[in-house]
Motif scaffolding. Structure first.
Motif, mmCIF file in Angstrom:
data_model
loop_
_atom_site.group_PDB
_atom_site.id
_atom_site.type_symbol
_atom_site.label_atom_id
_atom_site.label_comp_id
_atom_site.label_asym_id
_atom_site.label_seq_id
_atom_site.Cartn_x
_atom_site.Cartn_y
_atom_site.Cartn_z
ATOM 1 N N TRP A 189 72.099 12.143 1.615
ATOM 2 C CA TRP A 189 72.494 11.977 3.009
ATOM 3 C C TRP A 189 73.920 11.462 3.125
ATOM 4 N N THR A 192 76.129 14.416 2.311
ATOM 5 C CA THR A 192 76.180 15.385 3.409
ATOM 6 C C THR A 192 77.048 14.877 4.555
ATOM 7 N N TYR A 193 76.921 13.601 4.864
ATOM 8 C CA TYR A 193 77.723 13.016 5.938
ATOM 9 C C TYR A 193 79.199 13.048 5.583
ATOM 10 N N LEU A 261 72.241 15.667 11.466
ATOM 11 C CA LEU A 261 72.014 15.123 10.126
ATOM 12 C C LEU A 261 71.790 13.622 10.172
ATOM 13 N N ARG A 265 68.508 11.817 8.864
ATOM 14 C CA ARG A 265 68.588 10.763 7.863
ATOM 15 C C ARG A 265 67.842 9.528 8.339
#
Length: 269
Positions: A189, A192-193, A261, A265
């Protein structure tokens, strides 16, 4: 600290007015100017050869920059969190350097380094053009987006610790197996962020890229440079608004993706 009702209302009013004046109002004006002649005119101006070329250059830069930042970001974050080596503090400072240095200064530094008379300028004699070419634009974008993956992955690594990694190593797992099955799922996560932030920053970069690009249509412009060229050089205000709206649409998609996202998360945690 508890605030009275009038105080809360005043703070909300000031905050909303601030957002309205500095963010919402300019966006509304851009959208109005873009579509005042109809959506057909908008499509015509974002489908010109110069606009298509600028869009392609922006996408190519993203395709190159994002994997490089993921690779560098994860390796650097692991080194800073798991490692204890001489120069660690210096590396921390280097990672944060793009936050402190003006993008224009970055562009000038790249010219001094990769230009014809620069320290590494000899590569141009070998037929590899860096400054005023795509490689220079990529290097500039890599530099300004360098911290995002590192700074998003690093706190996650601190939070999860290394107990599971040590247990996997004790059970005979290789370093690659430990990373692939233990570390990567744990940092996904944060990674991805950081990736989304990198994309957003790369799309909007202007100062560093304009210094090292030719600024010419057909491979020397990104979408941000196209907006500048149409507005400042060609005095084509409507065309600039159309290009800005296209860029804004791409940024909006990135923002929506980042929000989704973030919610996912939160549910996963």
């Amino acid at each position: 600290m508890r605030l009275s009702t009038p105080t809360r209302l005043s703070l909300r009013t000031v905050a909303l007015a601030y957002i309205l004046i500095l963010l919402v109002l300019p966006l509304v004006i851009i959208l109005y100017r873009t579509f005042q002649h109809g959506i057909g005119q908008f499509i015509d101006w974002i489908s010109t050869p110069a606009a298509i070329s600028a869009f392609n250059v922006s996408i190519i830069i993203l395709i190159i920059v994002v994997p490089l930042n993921i690779l560098f970001g994860v390796v650097t974050a692991l080194a800073l969190v798991r490692g204890n080596f001489p120069g660690r503090s210096l590396l921390q400072g280097v990672v944060d350097l793009p936050f402190a240095v003006s993008p224009v200064v970055v562009g000038v530094s790249l010219i001094l380094l990769w230009g014809v008379s620069g320290w590494l300028g000899g590569v141009e004699h070998l037929g590899f053009k860096v400054i005023f070419g795509l490689p220079g634009m990529v290097i500039a974008t890599v530099f300004v987006t360098l911290p995002y993956v590192v700074r998003e992955v690093e706190p996650v690594l601190h939070e999860i610790g290394d107990d599971q990694e040590q247990a996997a190593a004790t059970l005979g797992a290789s370093s690659w197996q430990t990373f692939w099955r233990i570390t990567l799922p744990a940092i996904r996560w944060g990674l991805t962020y950081g990736l989304v932030l990198t994309v957003a920053r790369a799309l909007g970069e202007f100062g560093a890229v304009i210094m090292v690009s030719s600024g010419l249509p057909g491979g020397g412009q990104t979408l941000t440079l196209l907006v500048n060229a149409r507005y400042m050089n060609d005095r084509n205000t409507f065309g600039a608004y159309c290009a800005a709206t296209l860029l804004m649409g791409m940024a909006l998609v990135t923002l929506i993706l980042m929000t989704l996202l973030e919610r996912k998360r939160g549910k996963a945690q």
